[in-house]
Design an enzyme around this catalytic site. Structure first.
Site, PDB file in Angstrom:
ATOM      1  CE1 TYR A  42      66.496 -12.166  -8.573  1.00  0.00           C
ATOM      2  CE2 TYR A  42      66.567 -13.289 -10.304  1.00  0.00           C
ATOM      3  CZ  TYR A  42      66.164 -12.719  -9.007  1.00  0.00           C
ATOM      4  OH  TYR A  42      65.171 -12.420  -9.319  1.00  0.00           O
ATOM      5  CD  GLU A  86      65.217 -14.452 -18.907  1.00  0.00           C
ATOM      6  OE1 GLU A  86      65.592 -13.692 -17.111  1.00  0.00           O
ATOM      7  OE2 GLU A  86      66.513 -13.814 -19.354  1.00  0.00           O
TER       8      GLU A  86
HETATM    9  C1  LIG Z   1      60.807  -5.051 -17.933  1.00  0.00           C
HETATM   10  C2  LIG Z   1      60.366  -6.195 -17.324  1.00  0.00           C
HETATM   11  C3  LIG Z   1      60.580  -7.864 -17.085  1.00  0.00           C
HETATM   12  C4  LIG Z   1      60.544  -8.145 -16.304  1.00  0.00           C
HETATM   13  N1  LIG Z   1      60.960 -10.010 -15.941  1.00  0.00           N
HETATM   14  C5  LIG Z   1      60.945 -10.790 -15.917  1.00  0.00           C
HETATM   15  C6  LIG Z   1      61.100 -12.495 -15.876  1.00  0.00           C
HETATM   16  O1  LIG Z   1      61.746 -12.604 -16.810  1.00  0.00           O
HETATM   17  N2  LIG Z   1      60.528 -13.341 -15.412  1.00  0.00           N
HETATM   18  C7  LIG Z   1      59.771 -13.395 -14.170  1.00  0.00           C
HETATM   19  O2  LIG Z   1      59.672 -13.948 -13.341  1.00  0.00           O
HETATM   20  N3  LIG Z   1      59.431 -11.680 -14.005  1.00  0.00           N
HETATM   21  C8  LIG Z   1      60.348 -10.720 -14.575  1.00  0.00           C
HETATM   22  N4  LIG Z   1      59.505  -9.457 -14.217  1.00  0.00           N
HETATM   23  C9  LIG Z   1      58.583  -9.662 -13.399  1.00  0.00           C
HETATM   24  C10 LIG Z   1      57.213 -10.026 -13.504  1.00  0.00           C
HETATM   25  O3  LIG Z   1      56.338  -9.510 -14.287  1.00  0.00           O
HETATM   26  C11 LIG Z   1      56.372  -8.865 -11.674  1.00  0.00           C
HETATM   27  O4  LIG Z   1      57.174  -8.481 -10.865  1.00  0.00           O
HETATM   28  C12 LIG Z   1      55.268  -8.977 -11.515  1.00  0.00           C
HETATM   29  O5  LIG Z   1      54.301  -8.976 -12.881  1.00  0.00           O
HETATM   30  C13 LIG Z   1      54.938  -8.048 -10.979  1.00  0.00           C
HETATM   31  O6  LIG Z   1      53.178  -7.720 -10.090  1.00  0.00           O
HETATM   32  P1  LIG Z   1      53.100  -7.148  -9.183  1.00  0.00           P
HETATM   33  O7  LIG Z   1      51.727  -7.434  -9.067  1.00  0.00           O
HETATM   34  O8  LIG Z   1      53.828  -6.942  -7.904  1.00  0.00           O
HETATM   35  O9  LIG Z   1      53.538  -5.365  -9.471  1.00  0.00           O
HETATM   36  P2  LIG Z   1      52.489  -4.351 -10.650  1.00  0.00           P
HETATM   37  O10 LIG Z   1      52.819  -5.495 -11.841  1.00  0.00           O
HETATM   38  O11 LIG Z   1      53.755  -3.695 -10.750  1.00  0.00           O
HETATM   39  O12 LIG Z   1      51.368  -4.151 -10.275  1.00  0.00           O
HETATM   40  C14 LIG Z   1      51.156  -2.820  -9.679  1.00  0.00           C
HETATM   41  C15 LIG Z   1      49.696  -2.689  -9.901  1.00  0.00           C
HETATM   42  O13 LIG Z   1      48.746  -1.955  -8.296  1.00  0.00           O
HETATM   43  C16 LIG Z   1      48.437  -0.602  -9.650  1.00  0.00           C
HETATM   44  N5  LIG Z   1      49.112   0.654  -8.174  1.00  0.00           N
HETATM   45  C17 LIG Z   1      50.123   0.775  -7.570  1.00  0.00           C
HETATM   46  N6  LIG Z   1      49.561   2.013  -6.977  1.00  0.00           N
HETATM   47  C18 LIG Z   1      48.356   2.250  -6.749  1.00  0.00           C
HETATM   48  C19 LIG Z   1      47.461   3.109  -6.548  1.00  0.00           C
HETATM   49  N7  LIG Z   1      47.731   3.722  -5.945  1.00  0.00           N
HETATM   50  N8  LIG Z   1      45.633   2.535  -6.331  1.00  0.00           N
HETATM   51  C20 LIG Z   1      45.505   2.156  -7.636  1.00  0.00           C
HETATM   52  N9  LIG Z   1      46.738   1.071  -8.167  1.00  0.00           N
HETATM   53  C21 LIG Z   1      47.663   1.121  -8.171  1.00  0.00           C
HETATM   54  C22 LIG Z   1      49.066  -0.479 -10.588  1.00  0.00           C
HETATM   55  O14 LIG Z   1      49.072   0.616 -11.650  1.00  0.00           O
HETATM   56  C23 LIG Z   1      49.894  -2.061 -11.205  1.00  0.00           C
HETATM   57  O15 LIG Z   1      48.848  -2.400 -12.017  1.00  0.00           O
HETATM   58  C24 LIG Z   1      59.542  -8.689 -15.207  1.00  0.00           C
HETATM   59  C25 LIG Z   1      59.010  -6.838 -14.710  1.00  0.00           C
HETATM   60  C26 LIG Z   1      59.160  -6.175 -16.161  1.00  0.00           C
HETATM   61  C27 LIG Z   1      58.755  -4.591 -15.877  1.00  0.00           C
END
Ligand SMILES: Cc1cc2nc3c(=O)[nH]c(=O)nc-3n(C[C@H](O)[C@H](O)[C@H](O)COP(=O)(O)OP(=O)(O)OC[C@H]3O[C@@H](n4cnc5c(N)ncnc54)[C@H](O)[C@@H]3O)c2cc1C
Length: 592
Positions: free
Chosen positions: A201, A82
């Site tokens: 929020y 969303e």
């Molecule tokens: C089910 C679900 C529904 C969601 N719904 C919404 C929504 O409706 N609206 C919205 O805006 N957001 C939503 N989100 C949230 C949003 O998708 C995430 O917050 C965002 O994509 C997270 O991005 P990030 O880069 O912070 O972390 P992540 O996407 O978790 O990326 C972290 C990356 O780091 C890598 N990593 C971790 N540790 C290591 C390591 N030691 N060595 C190498 N690589 C490592 C992992 O493999 C991963 O690829 C949702 C998320 C989920 C799971």
């Protein structure tokens, strides 16, 4: 790094930061936060792509934003996003990321046109009694007491909410309301989650209150977010020669810390079964995605449950953060978030309808043709009387670019994975994909004698268990998350959902992208402003409009009040008579 708003800063292009050609960057993770950091290094930092290295532990980029077809298993997307028109960093970046579908347009253009032509809204926000209208009637149905509790939270200082749970600030008046049904299912809040996050929020999305009951506040991408959001970023970065290394698990980062300075000195990682290290100088910038909401997520299949695996191993986001956190108190407290997976897990399942046997039951509820290519359910449909608190959605089809025309791909999720179903007398976490589908079909109102056959032959359902999916909603205090750039840091930053940036709300794509932008802008001292979190909470128009909407259109004077309060309100109304304030209150229908 500083914040700004308005066109002047938004359209200005920063000059090349000093000495950037001598610098390189190592980015741990390839989720939205990490990819955004890489894009900002390229676009605004003007760092050479070949100097930017992304280390990802998995075989694919994107982190939480997945969407793949697994051979023998089927389509899987752990979530659907969303999104908001006021994700300011997101649109600041995507306006310059070319679409991978249409030549000459940006991802922002593509998304903007799609949502203009086909705006999102829902005809049926909730059901009960096996597919009957849940009669939410587009209302919040808050009592005056409940509205007062929400208002009180809105004005409570953050520090007074540290380590507090939602149940510490709301009682049954709020928790039994339709408002709370919408809220917790839309944002995945549980009653034991953080009161502070609840407040943030409320403030962050105050401009959307009116659009929550029927989801007209929301916008969606065309396909799953791996294809619509991650792939264009990867294309852009590859075109700029950014270096990707997959299956590279970072075990630890070493630091040199004095009273005034903190410098990252080495990255230790494992790749191709070998321990490797990268020595760092202050000219090597390190961006660390710490923790992670999809860490330890597991996938089942049509005939196997998804394992509930909570063990945090070396090379994962949590273990890496734990090791890093040992170096200094400024690096946060991962155990605040990752030590109680019973409180942070939930499950989703991707349901692929293989033919149209189930489609009429979906269509009866969403009141649209799921094959039209346009909005289908228009956001989640919540099953009010589901033991698992099941919600489900079908977004625009196809959700996958290679999806066969006759198939429909949807998504189901349950907030209570440990509870027995209403039809399948097992907890959601013990269910195979087929069993989850059966429970869902039961709630759609499919006749019982047809349920098993349809789940088996007309659908393929893949469950996913995410033990840490709401870890960021655990009650917390300041300091539990490290600042994006900790005090004294010379060459490193934290990224993602467990890095601290003021005012924005976690569990959003925007939050992650914002940390990427702030990290790059701080470490390279980029001369342009980072767009501030949308300021609707400071806009009297939004405040008045939301006050009207959240009380289902009741006037101020209709509120249950003591005699003294009534006198006070009448005095205020008398005082503002004939002023702009009176006009505003009238305009937003709070007074006659
Ligand atoms: C089910 C679900 C529904 C969601 N719904 C919404 C929504 O409706 N609206 C919205 O805006 N957001 C939503 N989100 C949230 C949003 O998708 C995430 O917050 C965002 O994509 C997270 O991005 P990030 O880069 O912070 O972390 P992540 O996407 O978790 O990326 C972290 C990356 O780091 C890598 N990593 C971790 N540790 C290591 C390591 N030691 N060595 C190498 N690589 C490592 C992992 O493999 C991963 O690829 C949702 C998320 C989920 C799971």
């Amino acid at each position: 790094m500083y914040y700004g708003s308005g066109n002047y800063e938004a359209f200005a292009r920063p000059r090349k930061p000093k000495d950037v050609d001598k610098k390189s960057a190592y980015i741990i993770g390839s989720g939205l936060a990490a990819l955004s950091a890489a894009c900002y290094l390229v676009r605004d930092g003007q760092m050479k792509g070949e100097n930017i290295h992304i280390l990802e532990k998995g075989p694919l980029p994107g982190g939480a934003c997945d969407g793949y077809e697994y051979k023998q298993v089927g389509y899987v997307m752990r979530g659907g996003r969303e999104m908001d028109n006021h994700f300011e960093v997101m649109w600041d970046l995507y306006r310059d990321i070319p679409s991978i579908e249409t030549e000459g347009v940006s991802v922002l253009d593509e998304y903007y046109w799609l949502n203009k032509d086909d705006p999102n809204f829902s005809y049926m926000r909730a059901t009960e009694n096996r597919g009957q209208d849940g009669k939410t009637e587009g209302k919040f149905k808050l009592s005056d007491d409940a509205a007062k509790q929400i208002l009180k939270l809105f004005f409570t200082q953050d520090k007074d909410l540290f380590n507090k749970k939602i149940t510490d600030i709301f009682d049954e008046e709020v928790l039994n309301s339709t408002f709370w049904l919408y809220w917790r299912t839309m944002f995945a809040f549980e009653n034991w989650h953080s009161a502070l996050e609840m407040k943030l929020y409320l403030k962050r999305f105050i401009h959307h209150v009116e659009g929550l009951p029927d989801f007209k506040a929301l916008r969606f991408t065309k396909y799953n977010q791996y294809e619509s959001m991650i792939l264009p970023l990867i294309e852009y970065l590859k075109k700029h020669n950014v270096q990707f290394q997959y299956n590279a698990q970072v075990i630890d980062v070493k630091f040199n810390i004095t009273d005034t300075e903190k410098i990252a000195t080495k990255i230790l990682y494992q790749s191709e079964n070998e321990e490797k290290s990268i020595p760092l100088t202050p000219n090597d910038l390190v961006f660390i995605t710490n923790g992670g909401c999809v860490e330890n997520s597991t996938m089942g299949s049509q005939n196997t449950p998804a394992k509930f695996d909570t063990e945090l191993k070396a090379g994962g986001g949590w273990d890496m953060w734990r090791k890093i956190a040992k170096n200094h108190k400024d690096f946060g407290n991962p155990d605040n978030f990752c030590s109680d997976p019973e409180k942070t897990n939930w499950m989703s399942a991707t349901v692929t309808l293989l033919n149209d046997d189930i489609t009429p039951y979906v269509q009866k509820i969403c009141k649209r043709d799921p094959h039209s290519g346009g909005v289908v359910t228009g956001g989640i449909v919540t099953v009010k009387d589901s033991n698992w608190l099941l919600s489900w959605t079908f977004n625009r089809q196809p959700q996958f670019r290679n999806q066969p025309k006759e198939q429909l791909v949807g998504w189901v999720y349950g907030l209570f994975s440990d509870k027995k179903g209403n039809y399948i007398k097992k907890s959601m976490r013990d269910c195979t994909g087929k069993e989850i589908c059966m429970e869902w079909l039961y709630h759609l109102g499919v006749p019982e004698e047809k349920i098993e056959e349809l789940a088996e032959k007309s659908a393929n359902t893949v469950p996913v268990m995410m033990p840490y999916v709401t870890a960021f909603f655990m009650p917390r205090k300041l300091g539990d998350r490290p600042k994006v750039v900790p005090n004294g840091s010379k060459n490193f930053a934290f990224l993602g959902q467990f890095a601290e940036t003021p005012r924005d709300t976690i569990f959003t794509t925007e939050y992650s992208m914002r940390t990427g932008m702030e990290a790059v802008y701080t470490l390279l001292d980029i001369e342009r402003a980072v767009p501030e979190v949308w300021g609707s909470t400071y806009d009297i128009r939004d405040l008045l409009h939301s006050s009207y909407a959240i009380r289902d259109g009741k006037k101020i004077t209709d509120m249950k009040m003591s005699f003294i309060e009534k006198i006070a309100i009448n005095q205020v109304l008398k005082k503002i008579k004939g002023t702009d304030l009176e006009l505003l209150l009238k305009k937003y229908k709070l007074i006659d």
